[in-house]
Design a protein around this motif. Structure first.
Motif, PDB file in Angstrom:
ATOM      1  N   MET A  97       0.817  -1.206   0.000  1.00  0.00           N
ATOM      2  CA  MET A  97       0.000   0.000   0.000  1.00  0.00           C
ATOM      3  C   MET A  97       0.858   1.266   0.000  1.00  0.00           C
ATOM      4  N   LYS A 100       2.219   1.739  -3.292  1.00  0.00           N
ATOM      5  CA  LYS A 100       1.110   1.768  -4.256  1.00  0.00           C
ATOM      6  C   LYS A 100       1.106   0.560  -5.203  1.00  0.00           C
ATOM      7  N   ASN A 102      -0.297  -2.108  -4.516  1.00  0.00           N
ATOM      8  CA  ASN A 102      -1.625  -2.703  -4.409  1.00  0.00           C
ATOM      9  C   ASN A 102      -2.508  -2.282  -5.587  1.00  0.00           C
ATOM     10  N   ARG A 103      -2.120  -1.212  -6.275  1.00  0.00           N
ATOM     11  CA  ARG A 103      -2.854  -0.775  -7.481  1.00  0.00           C
ATOM     12  C   ARG A 103      -2.368  -1.496  -8.730  1.00  0.00           C
ATOM     13  N   ARG A 106      -3.321  -7.546  -8.716  1.00  0.00           N
ATOM     14  CA  ARG A 106      -4.627  -7.990  -8.220  1.00  0.00           C
ATOM     15  C   ARG A 106      -4.339  -8.842  -6.997  1.00  0.00           C
TER      16      ARG A 106
END
Length: 119
Positions: A97, A100, A102-103, A106
């Motif tokens: 997170m 980033k 996590n973006r 999947r």
């Protein structure tokens, strides 16, 4: 297919390669290199690879391991494949997170959720 190193356990669920990490720490460069070689061999052996990385056993990752995951993800996308990550522990999820990532990936809570998420 070449034998997976002891660092990984690869099984198949239909056409999806399920990869479990056998070590709880992916810290040294040698480990990361071996894992990347094994994953590259796996994805090159399939036309549209579907790979699920199960992190249930993993407590620690280095930034080199994150970089390796990004490289693997890019290669899978080039082959119109799919990559899913599952069972990431809270302390590792925090890193995903903050960075980033996590973006980019999947990430699903369980192996069953991840398997159901493939198209």
């Amino acid at each position: 297919m070449a034998e997976s190193p002891a660092r990984l356990n690869v099984t198949f669920h239909k056409d999806i390669a399920v990869v479990e990490f056998t070590e709880n720490k992916i810290l040294d460069e040698m480990s990361v290199s071996e894992i990347e070689r094994a994953l590259t061999t796996l994805l090159e052996s399939r036309q549209r690879p579907k790979i699920l990385l199960d992190f249930a056993n993993v407590d620690h990752l280095t930034s080199a391991a994150l970089g390796m995951l990004i490289n693997i993800n890019n290669r899978i996308k080039q082959q119109n494949g799919q990559l899913r990550l599952a069972n990431i522990r809270p302390q590792i999820m925090e890193v995903f997170m903050i960075t980033k990532l996590n973006r980019l990936f999947r990430i699903l809570g369980t192996r069953a959720d991840a398997l159901a998420n493939f198209e």
